[in-house]
Design a protein around this motif. Structure first.
Motif, PDB file in Angstrom:
ATOM      1  N   TRP A   9      -1.722  11.683  12.557  1.00  0.00           N
ATOM      2  CA  TRP A   9      -2.273  12.592  11.545  1.00  0.00           C
ATOM      3  C   TRP A   9      -1.174  13.133  10.630  1.00  0.00           C
ATOM      4  O   TRP A   9      -1.332  13.183   9.418  1.00  0.00           O
ATOM      5  CB  TRP A   9      -3.011  13.749  12.230  1.00  0.00           C
ATOM      6  N   THR A  10      -0.054  13.528  11.225  1.00  0.00           N
ATOM      7  CA  THR A  10       1.028  14.120  10.421  1.00  0.00           C
ATOM      8  C   THR A  10       1.884  13.060   9.726  1.00  0.00           C
ATOM      9  O   THR A  10       2.656  13.377   8.830  1.00  0.00           O
ATOM     10  CB  THR A  10       1.949  14.986  11.298  1.00  0.00           C
ATOM     11  N   GLY A  11       1.762  11.818  10.176  1.00  0.00           N
ATOM     12  CA  GLY A  11       2.545  10.744   9.557  1.00  0.00           C
ATOM     13  C   GLY A  11       3.977  10.697  10.048  1.00  0.00           C
ATOM     14  O   GLY A  11       4.812  10.020   9.458  1.00  0.00           O
ATOM     15  N   GLU A  12       4.265  11.405  11.124  1.00  0.00           N
ATOM     16  CA  GLU A  12       5.619  11.367  11.688  1.00  0.00           C
ATOM     17  C   GLU A  12       5.805  10.008  12.346  1.00  0.00           C
ATOM     18  O   GLU A  12       5.065   9.641  13.242  1.00  0.00           O
ATOM     19  CB  GLU A  12       5.815  12.466  12.737  1.00  0.00           C
ATOM     20  N   LYS A  13       6.812   9.309  11.864  1.00  0.00           N
ATOM     21  CA  LYS A  13       7.003   7.949  12.395  1.00  0.00           C
ATOM     22  C   LYS A  13       7.973   7.974  13.543  1.00  0.00           C
ATOM     23  O   LYS A  13       8.746   8.894  13.710  1.00  0.00           O
ATOM     24  CB  LYS A  13       7.540   7.053  11.279  1.00  0.00           C
ATOM     25  N   ARG A  14       7.947   6.885  14.253  1.00  0.00           N
ATOM     26  CA  ARG A  14       8.887   6.770  15.361  1.00  0.00           C
ATOM     27  C   ARG A  14      10.307   6.621  14.845  1.00  0.00           C
ATOM     28  O   ARG A  14      10.568   5.963  13.905  1.00  0.00           O
ATOM     29  CB  ARG A  14       8.524   5.542  16.200  1.00  0.00           C
ATOM     30  N   MET A  73       0.846  -1.200   0.000  1.00  0.00           N
ATOM     31  CA  MET A  73       0.000   0.000   0.000  1.00  0.00           C
ATOM     32  C   MET A  73       0.884   1.253   0.000  1.00  0.00           C
ATOM     33  O   MET A  73       1.870   1.312   0.717  1.00  0.00           O
ATOM     34  CB  MET A  73      -0.896  -0.009   1.245  1.00  0.00           C
ATOM     35  N   SER A  74       0.520   2.214  -0.844  1.00  0.00           N
ATOM     36  CA  SER A  74       1.359   3.413  -0.922  1.00  0.00           C
ATOM     37  C   SER A  74       1.285   4.223   0.371  1.00  0.00           C
ATOM     38  O   SER A  74       0.323   4.113   1.134  1.00  0.00           O
ATOM     39  CB  SER A  74       0.928   4.276  -2.102  1.00  0.00           C
ATOM     40  N   GLU A  75       2.332   5.054   0.558  1.00  0.00           N
ATOM     41  CA  GLU A  75       2.426   5.856   1.786  1.00  0.00           C
ATOM     42  C   GLU A  75       1.253   6.839   1.895  1.00  0.00           C
ATOM     43  O   GLU A  75       0.716   7.050   2.987  1.00  0.00           O
ATOM     44  CB  GLU A  75       3.772   6.600   1.767  1.00  0.00           C
ATOM     45  N   ILE A  76       0.857   7.417   0.762  1.00  0.00           N
ATOM     46  CA  ILE A  76      -0.243   8.412   0.754  1.00  0.00           C
ATOM     47  C   ILE A  76      -1.546   7.736   1.149  1.00  0.00           C
ATOM     48  O   ILE A  76      -2.321   8.264   1.950  1.00  0.00           O
ATOM     49  CB  ILE A  76      -0.353   9.087  -0.635  1.00  0.00           C
ATOM     50  N   LYS A  77      -1.788   6.541   0.584  1.00  0.00           N
ATOM     51  CA  LYS A  77      -3.019   5.813   0.882  1.00  0.00           C
ATOM     52  C   LYS A  77      -3.060   5.392   2.360  1.00  0.00           C
ATOM     53  O   LYS A  77      -4.097   5.476   3.012  1.00  0.00           O
ATOM     54  CB  LYS A  77      -3.116   4.585  -0.023  1.00  0.00           C
ATOM     55  N   LYS A  78      -1.899   4.962   2.861  1.00  0.00           N
ATOM     56  CA  LYS A  78      -1.798   4.557   4.265  1.00  0.00           C
ATOM     57  C   LYS A  78      -2.135   5.728   5.177  1.00  0.00           C
ATOM     58  O   LYS A  78      -2.879   5.584   6.152  1.00  0.00           O
ATOM     59  CB  LYS A  78      -0.354   4.106   4.552  1.00  0.00           C
ATOM     60  N   ARG A 109      -1.694  -0.751  16.992  1.00  0.00           N
ATOM     61  CA  ARG A 109      -0.935  -1.513  15.995  1.00  0.00           C
ATOM     62  C   ARG A 109       0.266  -0.718  15.469  1.00  0.00           C
ATOM     63  O   ARG A 109       1.302  -1.284  15.147  1.00  0.00           O
ATOM     64  CB  ARG A 109      -1.852  -1.924  14.845  1.00  0.00           C
ATOM     65  N   THR A 110       0.096   0.597  15.374  1.00  0.00           N
ATOM     66  CA  THR A 110       1.176   1.444  14.862  1.00  0.00           C
ATOM     67  C   THR A 110       2.230   1.742  15.928  1.00  0.00           C
ATOM     68  O   THR A 110       3.297   2.269  15.614  1.00  0.00           O
ATOM     69  CB  THR A 110       0.619   2.784  14.350  1.00  0.00           C
ATOM     70  N   GLY A 111       1.895   1.469  17.181  1.00  0.00           N
ATOM     71  CA  GLY A 111       2.846   1.713  18.275  1.00  0.00           C
ATOM     72  C   GLY A 111       2.904   3.173  18.714  1.00  0.00           C
ATOM     73  O   GLY A 111       3.766   3.547  19.514  1.00  0.00           O
TER      74      GLY A 111
END
Lengths: 82, 137
Positions: free
Chosen positions: B132-137, B1-6, B59-61
């Motif tokens: 929301w911002t998609g900032e990952k750990r 799945m693309s990053e935008i869709k995720k 699930r995303t932590g």
């Protein structure tokens, strides 16, 4: 204040020394994902972290980090030999 | 799945989560008026709330990340955590003040449920920002 982008040679130096991101991360005391962010130049390290990285590679700080885009290392070697 | 869709799916899930929380509280507070529909409506909102919590934060932590001790974070993670907490503090202050206004202007009662919902909101808002911002750990 908007900080400047800091360019670096972490990715190439790490690969040259055959280190994985996890190994480098353990040596400099950060999460392995932070190494990825540093390599992609998406995060500017603190001065302390920058020095720790340079200590691992045993190189001067201005060779690893720069405020202007860094030229390939092969080109720098050529310039030194001239 | 693309990053935008995720990221889009993540935002939809967060929106449903944030809507289902006050909806659940309102449903329970006005339970008498709903009659036999109460269990179905409350169950639906509870299910949505739990499901979206699992997909967005568990699930995303992200929920664990925002509750990690400072000594276990590196300098970049601390920076991310600081941004998320700053956002959460601002939003929570606004929500709390608005709620106080509503209580002062209407005959709204502050029960244990509302207090618990506010406590939960304070804990989940930093993870909301990160999701929301998609900032990952």
């Amino acid at each position: 204040m908007q900080s400047r982008k800091i360019h670096n040679r972490i990715a190439i130096l790490r690969q040259e020394r055959g280190l994985s991101r996890k190994e480098l991360a353990d040596q400099i005391g950060v999460n392995y994902q932070t190494v990825g962010y540093l390599e992609r130049e998406e995060y500017n390290p603190s001065l302390d972290l920058a020095f720790r990285i340079c200590e691992v590679f045993e190189l001067p700080i201005d060779f690893v980090f720069s405020t202007s885009p860094l030229s390939p290392m092969s080109q720098e070697l050529m310039n030194q030999n001239k | 799945m693309s990053e935008i869709k995720k990221n889009r799916l993540q935002r939809i899930s967060i929106t449903i989560h944030l809507i289902s929380l006050p909806a659940l509280v309102c449903t329970i507070m006005t339970g008498d008026q709903l009659g036999s529909w109460f269990q179905i409506v409350a169950g639906t909102f509870l299910g949505l709330w739990m499901l979206t919590f699992y997909f967005s934060f568990n699930r995303t932590g992200l929920f664990n990340f925002t509750h990690t001790k400072v000594k276990n974070l590196d300098e970049r993670e601390l920076e991310v955590s600081r941004r998320a907490l700053r956002f959460a503090y601002s939003v929570f202050s606004i929500v709390a003040v608005l709620l106080l206004f509503c209580i002062a202007l209407t005959s709204l009662k502050v029960g244990v449920l509302m207090a618990a919902a506010m406590l939960y909101l304070a804990h989940v808002l930093p993870a909301v920002y990160l999701g929301w911002t998609g900032e990952k750990r």
